[in-house]
Write an enzyme that holds these catalytic residues in place. Sequence first.
Site, PDB file in Angstrom:
ATOM      1  N   HIS A 106       2.899   5.465  10.869  1.00 33.46           N
ATOM      2  CA  HIS A 106       2.961   4.437  12.386  1.00 33.46           C
ATOM      3  C   HIS A 106       3.409   5.466  13.227  1.00 33.46           C
ATOM      4  O   HIS A 106       4.941   6.413  12.759  1.00 33.46           O
ATOM      5  CB  HIS A 106       4.132   3.315  11.832  1.00 33.46           C
ATOM      6  CG  HIS A 106       3.926   2.688  10.673  1.00 33.46           C
ATOM      7  ND1 HIS A 106       3.325   2.401   9.619  1.00 33.46           N
ATOM      8  CD2 HIS A 106       2.856   1.739  10.978  1.00 33.46           C
ATOM      9  CE1 HIS A 106       3.101   1.905   8.898  1.00 33.46           C
ATOM     10  NE2 HIS A 106       2.565   0.642   9.701  1.00 33.46           N
ATOM     11  N   ASP A 109       7.343   5.889  12.458  1.00 31.40           N
ATOM     12  CA  ASP A 109       7.739   7.288  10.848  1.00 31.40           C
ATOM     13  C   ASP A 109       7.265   8.675  11.010  1.00 31.40           C
ATOM     14  O   ASP A 109       8.908   9.053  10.852  1.00 31.40           O
ATOM     15  CB  ASP A 109       6.379   7.138  10.195  1.00 31.40           C
ATOM     16  CG  ASP A 109       5.928   5.863   9.662  1.00 31.40           C
ATOM     17  OD1 ASP A 109       6.884   4.421   9.493  1.00 31.40           O
ATOM     18  OD2 ASP A 109       4.251   5.131   9.832  1.00 31.40           O
ATOM     19  N   GLU A 237      -5.762  -4.724   9.034  1.00 31.99           N
ATOM     20  CA  GLU A 237      -6.065  -4.842   7.298  1.00 31.99           C
ATOM     21  C   GLU A 237      -5.075  -6.436   7.218  1.00 31.99           C
ATOM     22  O   GLU A 237      -4.564  -6.564   7.564  1.00 31.99           O
ATOM     23  CB  GLU A 237      -4.724  -3.879   6.979  1.00 31.99           C
ATOM     24  CG  GLU A 237      -4.108  -3.820   5.967  1.00 31.99           C
ATOM     25  CD  GLU A 237      -2.862  -2.431   5.331  1.00 31.99           C
ATOM     26  OE1 GLU A 237      -2.890  -1.823   6.550  1.00 31.99           O
ATOM     27  OE2 GLU A 237      -2.292  -2.215   5.157  1.00 31.99           O
ATOM     28  N   GLU A 273      -5.905  -3.968   0.991  1.00 37.70           N
ATOM     29  CA  GLU A 273      -4.730  -3.178   0.405  1.00 37.70           C
ATOM     30  C   GLU A 273      -4.957  -3.990  -1.119  1.00 37.70           C
ATOM     31  O   GLU A 273      -5.577  -4.814  -0.840  1.00 37.70           O
ATOM     32  CB  GLU A 273      -3.892  -3.235   1.096  1.00 37.70           C
ATOM     33  CG  GLU A 273      -2.844  -2.756   0.121  1.00 37.70           C
ATOM     34  CD  GLU A 273      -1.508  -2.547   1.111  1.00 37.70           C
ATOM     35  OE1 GLU A 273      -1.613  -1.922   2.369  1.00 37.70           O
ATOM     36  OE2 GLU A 273      -0.635  -2.935   0.537  1.00 37.70           O
ATOM     37  N   HIS A 276      -2.277  -6.598  -1.114  1.00 41.05           N
ATOM     38  CA  HIS A 276      -3.031  -7.829  -0.098  1.00 41.05           C
ATOM     39  C   HIS A 276      -3.817  -8.644  -0.356  1.00 41.05           C
ATOM     40  O   HIS A 276      -3.583  -9.971  -0.544  1.00 41.05           O
ATOM     41  CB  HIS A 276      -2.998  -6.919   0.510  1.00 41.05           C
ATOM     42  CG  HIS A 276      -2.035  -6.492   1.721  1.00 41.05           C
ATOM     43  ND1 HIS A 276      -1.717  -5.344   2.718  1.00 41.05           N
ATOM     44  CD2 HIS A 276      -1.289  -6.038   1.157  1.00 41.05           C
ATOM     45  CE1 HIS A 276      -0.838  -5.386   2.919  1.00 41.05           C
ATOM     46  NE2 HIS A 276      -0.731  -5.036   2.258  1.00 41.05           N
ATOM     47  N   ASP A 301      -5.995   0.746   1.293  1.00 37.59           N
ATOM     48  CA  ASP A 301      -5.097   1.360   0.490  1.00 37.59           C
ATOM     49  C   ASP A 301      -5.027   1.237  -0.520  1.00 37.59           C
ATOM     50  O   ASP A 301      -4.392  -0.012  -0.857  1.00 37.59           O
ATOM     51  CB  ASP A 301      -4.323  -0.001   1.871  1.00 37.59           C
ATOM     52  CG  ASP A 301      -4.054   0.886   3.294  1.00 37.59           C
ATOM     53  OD1 ASP A 301      -4.383   2.086   3.494  1.00 37.59           O
ATOM     54  OD2 ASP A 301      -2.678  -0.090   3.572  1.00 37.59           O
ATOM     55  N   ASP A 312       4.743  -8.118  -2.317  1.00 39.62           N
ATOM     56  CA  ASP A 312       3.971  -6.797  -2.721  1.00 39.62           C
ATOM     57  C   ASP A 312       4.835  -5.604  -2.736  1.00 39.62           C
ATOM     58  O   ASP A 312       5.402  -5.033  -2.179  1.00 39.62           O
ATOM     59  CB  ASP A 312       3.655  -6.994  -0.871  1.00 39.62           C
ATOM     60  CG  ASP A 312       2.336  -5.744  -0.375  1.00 39.62           C
ATOM     61  OD1 ASP A 312       2.007  -5.481  -1.405  1.00 39.62           O
ATOM     62  OD2 ASP A 312       2.398  -5.304   0.935  1.00 39.62           O
ATOM     63  N   ASP A 314       3.659  -2.726  -4.144  1.00 37.65           N
ATOM     64  CA  ASP A 314       3.405  -1.708  -3.443  1.00 37.65           C
ATOM     65  C   ASP A 314       3.551  -0.002  -4.579  1.00 37.65           C
ATOM     66  O   ASP A 314       4.095   0.597  -4.311  1.00 37.65           O
ATOM     67  CB  ASP A 314       3.745  -0.806  -2.314  1.00 37.65           C
ATOM     68  CG  ASP A 314       3.349  -1.708  -0.969  1.00 37.65           C
ATOM     69  OD1 ASP A 314       2.217  -2.489  -0.918  1.00 37.65           O
ATOM     70  OD2 ASP A 314       4.057  -2.012   0.097  1.00 37.65           O
ATOM     71  N   ASP A 344      -0.901   4.030   0.321  1.00 37.21           N
ATOM     72  CA  ASP A 344       0.145   2.824   1.034  1.00 37.21           C
ATOM     73  C   ASP A 344       1.311   2.119  -0.591  1.00 37.21           C
ATOM     74  O   ASP A 344       1.105   1.173  -0.604  1.00 37.21           O
ATOM     75  CB  ASP A 344      -0.870   1.183   2.017  1.00 37.21           C
ATOM     76  CG  ASP A 344       0.258   0.777   2.364  1.00 37.21           C
ATOM     77  OD1 ASP A 344       1.511   1.359   2.275  1.00 37.21           O
ATOM     78  OD2 ASP A 344      -0.220   0.556   2.707  1.00 37.21           O
TER      79      ASP A 344
HETATM   80  C1  XLS Z   1       2.064  -3.944   4.631  1.00 38.27           C
HETATM   81  C2  XLS Z   1       0.866  -2.947   5.811  1.00 38.27           C
HETATM   82  C3  XLS Z   1       1.507  -1.554   6.142  1.00 38.27           C
HETATM   83  C4  XLS Z   1      -0.108  -1.521   6.940  1.00 38.27           C
HETATM   84  C5  XLS Z   1       0.664  -0.221   8.647  1.00 38.27           C
HETATM   85  O1  XLS Z   1       2.135  -4.405   3.714  1.00 38.27           O
HETATM   86  O2  XLS Z   1       0.397  -2.165   3.897  1.00 38.27           O
HETATM   87  O3  XLS Z   1       1.845  -0.736   5.712  1.00 38.27           O
HETATM   88  O4  XLS Z   1      -0.673  -0.740   5.544  1.00 38.27           O
HETATM   89  O5  XLS Z   1       0.990  -0.632   9.180  1.00 38.27           O
HETATM   90 NI    NI Z   2      -1.428  -1.242   4.147  1.00 37.68          NI
HETATM   91 NI    NI Z   3       1.295  -3.507   1.862  1.00 41.73          NI
END
Ligand code: XLS
Ligand code: NI
Ligand code: NI
Length: 441
Positions: A106, A109, A237, A273, A276, A301, A312, A314, A344
């Site tokens: 991003h 970042d 996404e 992802e 998600h 992702d 989430d 992750d 991700d």
């Molecule tokens: C958040 C998203 C984010 C996207 C990029 O849940 O996964 O990280 O991948 O903005």
């Molecule tokens: Ni993502």
């Molecule tokens: Ni995410």
Amino acid sequence: MISLGDKEYFKGIGKISYEGIESDNPLAFKFYNPKQIVSGKTMEEHFKFAIAYWHSFCNTGADPFGPGTKVYPWTISKDPLQASYNKADAAFEFITKMGFTHYCFHDFDLIEEGNSLLESEKRLEKITNYLKQKQQETDLKVLWGTANCFSHPRYMNGAATNPDFKVVARAAAQVKMVIDTTIALDGENYVFWGGREGYMSLLNTNMKRELDHLAVFLSKARDYARSQGFKGHFFIEPKPMEPTKHQYDFDAATVIGFLQKYGLDNDFKLNIEVNHATLAQHTFQHELQVAADSNMLGSIDANRGDYQNGWDTDQFPNNITEITEAMLVFLKHNGLQGGGVNFDAKIRRNSTDPEDLFLAHIGGADTFARALLIADRILKHSSYNNLVERRYSSFDTGKGKEFEKGNIDFKTLYELALDYGEPELISGKQELFENIINQFI
Ligand code: XLS
Ligand code: NI
Ligand code: NI
């Protein structure tokens, strides 16, 4: 020329190499062998593994119950420019040591947001020049760039779907800047994740207007990027919720319907992802299949959720069955269109050793590599494909084939049914399919 930093951030850890399944070296790949050919391509080409700048180099592990636990030596500078150069040095050192080829970011970042739009733009230009030099030095590439249009308080009611036009314009200005950055860094793709494009309450929301605005916003962003020579893909996404109660890009099917409705389906594909998908009550495999069936499987992702938690989380991928099922879809549809596999994912709040970041990415890459090998063997050496095909064989010839082509009307179907009598029961053989997957794992 800006001079590139030569400080080593991950001391004592060298290049991670493939040592095979017999190795007991935790800092080595057991399955990911970048140059090994699987189904006509090297693993490296299949995956284009990317690191996520935000999780790996920005996120210190803060949660709603406590502050971060990780102290990143690269952020210890009062000067935002210096801190961003240091962070880039650390990121490039890490990616190079991992032997990965790509990164995703991003805008903020890369460098801390400025106090005004123009100040932010200036900062971005500086870090972009620095990154350009680093890319030339190392051959690393940008898989995709994206704009963070969800963290700043101005976006609390959304960015492209904000009810206030001034915020929409501000979001557009930011996306323009990040498109410029992505192009300057030869980025292969551009991602839209609609963090706050959704609602917290339908009572105060005109959903139709917000969706119309989103479509205009995306089409103008595309036009701008194309006018600047961007040839890559745009990815949406999907995610069903979090931070909003309801996110408009709910899941793959919803996004595909949206893109088709607004005529955006030629330029946009999907970035799927894992976590998600599961948040939307689907499997990862399901989301990939939906995307692939519409020729929109763009990028991945990679991460995983938690069976007990509904958010989430992750976490790094480690579920072989989940990723094997995904790799079946991946291989059957010839991989990803333009994208790659971006981790991700974040290490846990209590994973505080610098080497933990390596261990996490090694585990993730090994999970994908192992699953790819398994899926490849299933497709080549098992009856899996034949079994699926056989289930539909009644549509391969005769009346079934004519039906599929749309050549049989309802009255004729009625007459055929009278003629056939009660159809016999044909087993779905689910357990057999599951056993085949298990056998090859
Ligand atoms: C958040 C998203 C984010 C996207 C990029 O849940 O996964 O990280 O991948 O903005
Ligand atoms: Ni993502
Ligand atoms: Ni995410």
